[in-house]
Design an enzyme around this catalytic site. Structure first.
Site: not given
Ligand code: NAD
Ligand code: LMR
Length: 329
Positions: A12, A106, A113, A160, A188
């Site tokens: 990503g 997702n 992967q 978190d 999460h």
């Molecule tokens: P985004 O949409 O800006 O970017 C996601 C990227 O992933 C895109 O560029 C897309 O083309 C790419 N992508 C999609 N499928 C893919 C694959 N199979 N292989 C490689 N790349 C792929 O999203 P973002 O804001 O960067 O967020 C990414 C993820 O992180 C989301 O699932 C979001 O909910 C999660 N997130 C988690 C936390 C946490 O605390 N765990 C916090 C924030 C966001």
């Molecule tokens: C966050 O905690 O900010 C991320 O997991 C994005 C979301 O969907 O809350």
């Protein structure tokens, strides 16, 4: 510098977290100021051009530690020789969705992967899953990688943890650096449980310093647990720089260790500790030493905490059943 670069794969890479993450990795903040890194960027075909643009900007920073950038849309190429893998690429939720709503959309990303990691990554691979629902996506990837020790798959709850540190510091009027031993338990998701009962504020028990169970139940816990949604509401997009920061913190701690007298929170494979069923990837209090996370043992869990931990763990079990039903594990 003659040290062999550490291969860091970021999926990503063209997304918003990717953009906030890559420059920090390349500058040495992920692994340390003397560790050279080679970046492997994985994107879907539509994301490749933007990833190339980001790679041009990385070049333009002339980072002394950056020893190469490869971009691919093939997981088998991107995970080749990977020492650290940050699985960020996934669709983020939008207003009104819960993170669990992303399970089907997702989940399908993480099985191939995981297999590519199994077949191509370096023997010392460490995986952090950021893409939501992070815990269960990590479980899917781990299940698809039977040759990799399960403990190498982790999910991010450090955001978190950092959110909880910040809220507690504000409430108690101390610097975040004066707060120790805070814990995020469980998923999460909105059921996560930020626990202050073993935490210390400037050396004193945090629950005693706060001395307000109603604030804990009605303000602190929901503020931390629903912060992701509040950010989406305010920014119109999910958290990015703070998520990237937490990913940096998670891996830096995993590789370089926790401070004496403190711990952090991470989603790790349960060994059955604290009644969390074995094999679930759940957030625990963890220390890190010699490149390994260890679950902190022997904490007394009061009734207030027990019911909340159980609720979040039950949600993880339900997610596990759901992905089993989808044939993802
Ligand atoms: P985004 O949409 O800006 O970017 C996601 C990227 O992933 C895109 O560029 C897309 O083309 C790419 N992508 C999609 N499928 C893919 C694959 N199979 N292989 C490689 N790349 C792929 O999203 P973002 O804001 O960067 O967020 C990414 C993820 O992180 C989301 O699932 C979001 O909910 C999660 N997130 C988690 C936390 C946490 O605390 N765990 C916090 C924030 C966001
Ligand atoms: C966050 O905690 O900010 C991320 O997991 C994005 C979301 O969907 O809350």
């Amino acid at each position: 510098m003659t040290r062999t670069p550490v291969n860091v794969t970021v999926t990503g890479a063209a997304g918003q977290i990717g953009y906030a993450l890559l420059f920090r990795i390349a500058s040495g903040q992920l692994l340390g100021p003397d560790v050279p890194v080679a970046l492997r960027l994985l994107e879907i075909p539509q994301g490749l051009k933007a990833a190339e643009g980001t790679a041009m900007e990385l070049d333009d920073c002339a980072f002394p530690l950056l020893r190469g950038i490869d971009i691919s849309d093939d997981p088998n190429v991107a995970f080749e020789g990977a020492n650290v893998a940050l699985l960020v690429g996934a669709r983020p939720r939008t207003k009104g969705m819960e993170r669990g709503d992303l399970l089907e959309a997702n989940g399908g990303i993480f099985k191939p992967q995981g297999k590519a990691i199994n077949d191509h990554a370096a023997d010392d691979i460490k995986v952090l899953v950021v893409g939501n629902p992070a815990n269960t996506n990590a479980l899917i990837a781990q299940a698809a990688a039977p040759d990799v020790p399960a403990e190498r798959f982790t999910a991010m709850t450090r955001l978190d943890h950092n959110r909880a540190l910040s809220q507690l510091a504000k409430k108690t009027g101390v610097q975040v650096s004066e707060i120790k031993k805070l814990t995020i338990w469980g998923n999460h998701s909105a059921t996560q449980y930020p626990d202050v009962f073993h935490a210390e504020v400037a050396g004193k028990n945090a629950a005693e310093v706060v001395n307000d169970e109603q604030w804990l139940a009605d303000t602190f816990i929901p503020t931390v647990a629903k912060r992701g949604a509040a950010i989406i509401e305010a920014r119109g997009a999910s958290s990015a720089a703070s998520a990237a920061n937490a990913a940096i913190d998670h891996v830096h701690t995993w590789v370089n260790g926790t401070d004496t007298g403190d711990w952090t929170s991470a989603g790790v494979v349960s060994d059955g500790s604290y009644g969390v069923p074995e094999g679930l990837i759940s957030s625990f209090p963890v220390t890190a030493k010699d490149g390994r996370f260890e679950i902190v043992q022997g904490l007394d869990i009061n009734e207030f905490s027990r019911t909340r931990i159980d609720t979040s763990v039950q949600e993880l079990e339900e997610e596990r059943e759901a992905v089993r039903g989808l044939g993802l594990i």
